[in-house]
Scaffold this motif. Structure first.
Motif, PDB file in Angstrom:
ATOM      1  N   ASN A  96      -1.481   3.063  -0.919  1.00 52.08           N
ATOM      2  CA  ASN A  96      -2.442   2.832   0.082  1.00 52.08           C
ATOM      3  C   ASN A  96      -1.952   3.297   1.407  1.00 52.08           C
ATOM      4  O   ASN A  96      -2.656   3.647   2.266  1.00 52.08           O
ATOM      5  CB  ASN A  96      -3.178   1.602  -0.033  1.00 52.08           C
ATOM      6  N   VAL A  97      -0.728   2.398   1.717  1.00 54.97           N
ATOM      7  CA  VAL A  97      -0.345   2.229   3.417  1.00 54.97           C
ATOM      8  C   VAL A  97       0.139   3.750   3.640  1.00 54.97           C
ATOM      9  O   VAL A  97      -0.121   4.416   4.729  1.00 54.97           O
ATOM     10  CB  VAL A  97       0.756   1.327   3.430  1.00 54.97           C
ATOM     11  N   THR A  98       1.136   4.133   2.630  1.00 59.22           N
ATOM     12  CA  THR A  98       1.721   5.625   3.087  1.00 59.22           C
ATOM     13  C   THR A  98       0.728   6.858   2.984  1.00 59.22           C
ATOM     14  O   THR A  98       0.587   7.750   3.956  1.00 59.22           O
ATOM     15  CB  THR A  98       2.842   5.834   1.989  1.00 59.22           C
ATOM     16  N   VAL A  99       0.149   6.846   2.012  1.00 60.39           N
ATOM     17  CA  VAL A  99      -0.987   7.933   1.882  1.00 60.39           C
ATOM     18  C   VAL A  99      -2.050   7.712   2.768  1.00 60.39           C
ATOM     19  O   VAL A  99      -2.329   8.986   3.222  1.00 60.39           O
ATOM     20  CB  VAL A  99      -1.335   8.199   0.149  1.00 60.39           C
ATOM     21  N   GLY A 100      -2.658   6.640   2.784  1.00 59.24           N
ATOM     22  CA  GLY A 100      -3.762   6.696   3.909  1.00 59.24           C
ATOM     23  C   GLY A 100      -3.299   6.665   5.060  1.00 59.24           C
ATOM     24  O   GLY A 100      -4.156   7.761   6.005  1.00 59.24           O
TER      25      GLY A 100
END
Length: 283
Positions: A96-100
Protein backbone atom coordinates in the motif's frame (compact mmCIF):
# COMPACT_ATOMS: atom_id res chain seq x y z
CA UNK A 1 19.18 -12.31 2.26
CA UNK A 2 21.14 -14.71 0.05
CA UNK A 3 23.30 -13.56 -2.83
CA UNK A 4 20.75 -14.85 -5.32
CA UNK A 5 17.98 -12.88 -3.65
CA UNK A 6 20.13 -9.75 -3.55
CA UNK A 7 20.93 -10.13 -7.24
CA UNK A 8 17.24 -10.53 -8.08
CA UNK A 9 16.37 -7.52 -5.95
CA UNK A 10 18.97 -5.39 -7.72
CA UNK A 11 17.91 -6.52 -11.18
CA UNK A 12 14.22 -5.98 -10.45
CA UNK A 13 14.94 -2.52 -9.03
CA UNK A 14 16.82 -1.59 -12.22
CA UNK A 15 13.92 -2.85 -14.35
CA UNK A 16 11.46 -0.87 -12.21
CA UNK A 17 13.47 2.33 -12.66
CA UNK A 18 13.80 1.73 -16.41
CA UNK A 19 10.02 1.37 -16.80
CA UNK A 20 9.38 4.62 -14.94
CA UNK A 21 11.94 6.51 -17.03
CA UNK A 22 10.56 5.04 -20.27
CA UNK A 23 7.08 6.31 -19.47
CA UNK A 24 8.31 9.69 -18.25
CA UNK A 25 10.18 10.23 -21.52
CA UNK A 26 7.28 8.92 -23.68
CA UNK A 27 9.49 6.36 -25.40
CA UNK A 28 8.54 3.35 -27.54
CA UNK A 29 6.85 1.84 -24.49
CA UNK A 30 4.18 4.54 -24.49
CA UNK A 31 3.72 4.01 -28.24
CA UNK A 32 3.18 0.29 -27.60
CA UNK A 33 0.65 1.17 -24.89
CA UNK A 34 -1.39 3.16 -27.37
CA UNK A 35 -1.22 0.49 -30.08
CA UNK A 36 -2.64 -2.13 -27.72
CA UNK A 37 -5.25 0.30 -26.43
CA UNK A 38 -6.45 1.19 -29.96
CA UNK A 39 -6.48 -2.49 -30.89
CA UNK A 40 -9.13 -2.95 -28.16
CA UNK A 41 -8.68 -6.63 -27.24
CA UNK A 42 -12.05 -6.76 -25.48
CA UNK A 43 -13.69 -6.13 -28.86
CA UNK A 44 -11.52 -8.64 -30.71
CA UNK A 45 -12.38 -11.56 -28.39
CA UNK A 46 -15.70 -10.72 -26.71
CA UNK A 47 -16.49 -14.38 -25.97
CA UNK A 48 -14.01 -14.46 -23.04
CA UNK A 49 -15.05 -11.11 -21.58
CA UNK A 50 -17.47 -12.60 -19.06
CA UNK A 51 -14.95 -15.10 -17.70
CA UNK A 52 -12.17 -12.51 -17.38
CA UNK A 53 -14.49 -10.16 -15.49
CA UNK A 54 -14.54 -12.76 -12.71
CA UNK A 55 -10.92 -13.84 -13.10
CA UNK A 56 -9.61 -10.34 -12.47
CA UNK A 57 -11.07 -10.52 -8.94
CA UNK A 58 -8.03 -12.67 -8.06
CA UNK A 59 -6.08 -9.40 -8.10
CA UNK A 60 -8.44 -7.34 -5.94
CA UNK A 61 -6.96 -6.63 -2.56
CA UNK A 62 -10.06 -7.17 -0.42
CA UNK A 63 -11.24 -10.64 -1.53
CA UNK A 64 -7.75 -12.06 -1.98
CA UNK A 65 -6.52 -10.74 1.37
CA UNK A 66 -9.48 -12.34 3.16
CA UNK A 67 -8.93 -15.73 1.50
CA UNK A 68 -5.19 -15.80 2.09
CA UNK A 69 -5.53 -14.46 5.64
CA UNK A 70 -7.99 -17.25 6.48
CA UNK A 71 -5.54 -19.89 5.28
CA UNK A 72 -2.57 -18.31 7.04
CA UNK A 73 -4.62 -17.85 10.20
CA UNK A 74 -5.31 -21.58 10.27
CA UNK A 75 -1.61 -22.23 9.76
CA UNK A 76 -0.74 -19.85 12.61
CA UNK A 77 -3.12 -21.67 14.94
CA UNK A 78 -1.84 -25.06 13.83
CA UNK A 79 1.85 -24.16 14.17
CA UNK A 80 1.42 -21.97 17.30
CA UNK A 81 3.12 -19.00 15.69
CA UNK A 82 2.04 -15.59 14.40
CA UNK A 83 4.70 -15.40 11.69
CA UNK A 84 2.42 -16.25 8.71
CA UNK A 85 -0.09 -13.54 9.57
CA UNK A 86 2.61 -11.01 10.42
CA UNK A 87 4.35 -11.65 7.09
CA UNK A 88 1.09 -11.09 5.23
CA UNK A 89 0.42 -7.88 7.16
CA UNK A 90 3.92 -6.55 6.51
CA UNK A 91 3.71 -7.38 2.79
CA UNK A 92 0.33 -5.65 2.38
CA UNK A 93 1.57 -2.63 4.31
CA UNK A 94 4.62 -2.31 2.06
CA UNK A 95 2.39 -2.79 -0.98
CA UNK A 96 0.00 0.00 0.00
CA UNK A 97 2.77 2.45 0.89
CA UNK A 98 5.11 1.93 -2.07
CA UNK A 99 2.59 1.37 -4.86
CA UNK A 100 0.22 4.01 -3.52
CA UNK A 101 2.95 6.63 -3.33
CA UNK A 102 4.02 6.07 -6.96
CA UNK A 103 0.41 6.04 -8.15
CA UNK A 104 -0.36 9.39 -6.54
CA UNK A 105 3.00 10.89 -7.44
CA UNK A 106 2.80 10.16 -11.18
CA UNK A 107 -0.98 10.61 -11.48
CA UNK A 108 -1.38 8.70 -14.74
CA UNK A 109 -4.77 8.35 -16.42
CA UNK A 110 -6.07 4.99 -17.63
CA UNK A 111 -6.82 4.05 -21.24
CA UNK A 112 -10.54 4.78 -20.88
CA UNK A 113 -9.80 8.32 -19.67
CA UNK A 114 -6.94 9.19 -22.05
CA UNK A 115 -7.17 12.63 -23.60
CA UNK A 116 -4.37 12.82 -26.20
CA UNK A 117 -3.21 10.04 -28.51
CA UNK A 118 0.46 9.24 -27.98
CA UNK A 119 0.65 11.00 -24.63
CA UNK A 120 1.86 9.26 -21.47
CA UNK A 121 -1.09 10.85 -19.60
CA UNK A 122 1.06 11.60 -16.55
CA UNK A 123 0.38 14.11 -13.75
CA UNK A 124 -3.29 14.30 -14.73
CA UNK A 125 -4.87 13.14 -11.45
CA UNK A 126 -4.99 9.44 -12.25
CA UNK A 127 -3.88 6.52 -10.08
CA UNK A 128 -3.15 3.49 -12.27
CA UNK A 129 0.65 3.44 -12.67
CA UNK A 130 1.74 0.87 -11.54
CA UNK A 131 -1.16 -1.56 -11.71
CA UNK A 132 -2.46 -2.27 -8.20
CA UNK A 133 -4.30 -5.42 -9.31
CA UNK A 134 -1.11 -6.88 -10.76
CA UNK A 135 1.11 -5.97 -7.80
CA UNK A 136 -1.46 -7.28 -5.35
CA UNK A 137 -1.73 -10.58 -7.23
CA UNK A 138 2.04 -11.02 -7.09
CA UNK A 139 2.24 -10.25 -3.34
CA UNK A 140 -0.91 -11.96 -2.07
CA UNK A 141 -0.42 -15.25 -3.87
CA UNK A 142 3.36 -15.10 -3.76
CA UNK A 143 3.33 -14.92 0.05
CA UNK A 144 2.06 -18.51 0.05
CA UNK A 145 5.21 -19.63 -1.77
CA UNK A 146 7.37 -17.49 0.51
CA UNK A 147 5.93 -19.19 3.61
CA UNK A 148 6.02 -22.73 2.18
CA UNK A 149 7.74 -25.19 4.50
CA UNK A 150 9.06 -27.68 1.91
CA UNK A 151 10.97 -27.13 -1.36
CA UNK A 152 8.35 -29.05 -3.31
CA UNK A 153 5.48 -26.94 -1.98
CA UNK A 154 7.50 -23.80 -2.65
CA UNK A 155 8.04 -24.76 -6.30
CA UNK A 156 4.37 -25.55 -6.90
CA UNK A 157 3.11 -22.45 -5.12
CA UNK A 158 5.65 -20.26 -6.93
CA UNK A 159 4.40 -21.56 -10.28
CA UNK A 160 0.77 -21.09 -9.24
CA UNK A 161 1.30 -17.52 -8.02
CA UNK A 162 3.25 -16.66 -11.19
CA UNK A 163 0.43 -17.94 -13.42
CA UNK A 164 -2.24 -16.08 -11.43
CA UNK A 165 -0.27 -12.82 -11.40
CA UNK A 166 0.53 -13.10 -15.11
CA UNK A 167 -3.11 -13.78 -15.94
CA UNK A 168 -4.44 -10.93 -13.79
CA UNK A 169 -2.05 -8.44 -15.37
CA UNK A 170 -2.91 -9.44 -18.93
CA UNK A 171 -6.60 -9.45 -18.07
CA UNK A 172 -6.45 -5.78 -17.06
CA UNK A 173 -4.86 -5.00 -20.43
CA UNK A 174 -7.59 -6.98 -22.21
CA UNK A 175 -10.33 -5.12 -20.32
CA UNK A 176 -8.71 -1.78 -21.11
CA UNK A 177 -8.36 -0.73 -17.48
CA UNK A 178 -4.54 -0.55 -17.61
CA UNK A 179 -1.76 0.18 -20.05
CA UNK A 180 0.77 -2.56 -20.70
CA UNK A 181 3.44 -0.48 -18.95
CA UNK A 182 1.22 -0.33 -15.85
CA UNK A 183 1.22 -4.11 -15.72
CA UNK A 184 4.98 -4.42 -16.26
CA UNK A 185 5.62 -2.03 -13.38
CA UNK A 186 3.05 -3.82 -11.23
CA UNK A 187 4.84 -7.14 -11.67
CA UNK A 188 8.14 -5.51 -10.69
CA UNK A 189 6.61 -3.73 -7.69
CA UNK A 190 5.09 -6.91 -6.28
CA UNK A 191 8.28 -8.90 -6.82
CA UNK A 192 10.34 -6.26 -5.03
CA UNK A 193 8.12 -6.55 -1.96
CA UNK A 194 8.47 -10.33 -1.84
CA UNK A 195 12.24 -10.09 -2.28
CA UNK A 196 12.48 -7.51 0.53
CA UNK A 197 10.53 -9.54 3.09
CA UNK A 198 13.61 -11.24 4.64
CA UNK A 199 14.78 -7.80 5.78
CA UNK A 200 11.53 -7.52 7.75
CA UNK A 201 11.93 -10.87 9.55
CA UNK A 202 13.82 -9.50 12.62
CA UNK A 203 11.15 -6.85 13.15
CA UNK A 204 8.40 -9.46 12.76
CA UNK A 205 10.10 -11.70 15.33
CA UNK A 206 10.20 -8.84 17.86
CA UNK A 207 6.54 -8.02 17.14
CA UNK A 208 5.54 -11.67 17.63
CA UNK A 209 7.37 -11.86 20.98
CA UNK A 210 5.72 -8.64 22.16
CA UNK A 211 2.22 -9.78 21.16
CA UNK A 212 2.63 -13.19 22.81
CA UNK A 213 4.00 -11.58 26.01
CA UNK A 214 1.03 -9.20 26.08
CA UNK A 215 -1.33 -12.12 25.66
CA UNK A 216 0.28 -13.96 28.55
CA UNK A 217 0.03 -10.90 30.83
CA UNK A 218 -3.66 -10.47 30.06
CA UNK A 219 -4.29 -14.16 30.65
CA UNK A 220 -2.48 -14.06 34.01
CA UNK A 221 -4.47 -11.03 35.16
CA UNK A 222 -7.75 -12.71 34.32
CA UNK A 223 -6.66 -15.85 36.17
CA UNK A 224 -5.69 -13.79 39.26
CA UNK A 225 -9.04 -12.01 39.29
CA UNK A 226 -10.87 -15.31 39.27
CA UNK A 227 -8.86 -16.50 42.24
CA UNK A 228 -9.66 -13.34 44.25
CA UNK A 229 -13.46 -13.74 43.93
CA UNK A 230 -14.75 -15.04 47.36
CA UNK A 231 -16.71 -18.27 47.29
CA UNK A 232 -19.56 -18.59 49.83
CA UNK A 233 -20.28 -22.02 51.38
CA UNK A 234 -23.50 -23.65 50.28
CA UNK A 235 -25.33 -26.05 52.59
CA UNK A 236 -26.18 -29.44 51.22
CA UNK A 237 -29.65 -29.32 49.67
CA UNK A 238 -30.10 -25.60 50.42
CA UNK A 239 -30.46 -22.70 48.02
CA UNK A 240 -27.34 -21.16 46.57
CA UNK A 241 -26.31 -17.64 47.58
CA UNK A 242 -28.28 -15.00 45.78
CA UNK A 243 -31.04 -17.45 44.82
CA UNK A 244 -34.59 -16.38 45.61
CA UNK A 245 -37.38 -18.75 44.54
CA UNK A 246 -40.14 -17.04 42.63
CA UNK A 247 -43.85 -17.66 43.08
CA UNK A 248 -45.77 -18.99 40.11
CA UNK A 249 -47.84 -16.38 38.27
CA UNK A 250 -51.21 -15.66 40.02
CA UNK A 251 -50.20 -17.16 43.37
CA UNK A 252 -50.98 -15.09 46.48
CA UNK A 253 -48.30 -14.05 48.86
CA UNK A 254 -48.26 -16.45 51.86
CA UNK A 255 -49.38 -15.11 55.21
CA UNK A 256 -46.55 -14.84 57.64
CA UNK A 257 -47.48 -16.14 61.11
CA UNK A 258 -45.66 -15.75 64.37
CA UNK A 259 -43.62 -18.71 65.44
CA UNK A 260 -45.48 -21.16 67.63
CA UNK A 261 -48.98 -19.97 66.68
CA UNK A 262 -51.44 -22.49 65.22
CA UNK A 263 -54.24 -21.24 63.00
CA UNK A 264 -53.23 -17.65 63.62
CA UNK A 265 -54.81 -17.45 67.13
CA UNK A 266 -52.95 -16.08 70.09
CA UNK A 267 -52.54 -18.53 72.95
CA UNK A 268 -54.45 -17.90 76.16
CA UNK A 269 -52.46 -16.24 78.91
CA UNK A 270 -51.44 -18.65 81.57
CA UNK A 271 -51.58 -17.42 85.20
CA UNK A 272 -51.31 -20.75 86.84
CA UNK A 273 -55.10 -21.49 86.73
CA UNK A 274 -56.53 -23.97 84.29
CA UNK A 275 -58.85 -22.52 81.67
CA UNK A 276 -57.26 -19.11 82.01
CA UNK A 277 -59.65 -17.89 84.85
CA UNK A 278 -58.38 -15.70 87.65
CA UNK A 279 -58.55 -17.21 91.18
CA UNK A 280 -61.35 -16.01 93.43
CA UNK A 281 -60.31 -13.75 96.27
CA UNK A 282 -61.42 -14.38 99.73
CA UNK A 283 -62.28 -11.61 101.83
Amino acid sequence: MTRTRLALFGGTSAFYLAMVVAVLLSTWLVTLDWKIMLFRPYQQWPEIHGFLDYYVVLGQRGPTAVMVAAWLGWRSWRQHTLRPLLCLGAALLLLNVTVGAVKLGLGRLGPHYATEVGSAELFAGGDIFPSGHTANAVVTWGILAYLATTPRARRYLSALSAVVALGVGLTTVYLGTHWLSDVLLGWAAGLLILLALPWCEPVLAVAESWILALRDRVRDRLRDRRRLVPSLPVASGGPRPGYFPQRPPGAEEPVRRPAGVAGGRAPAARTGVAGGRAPATRG
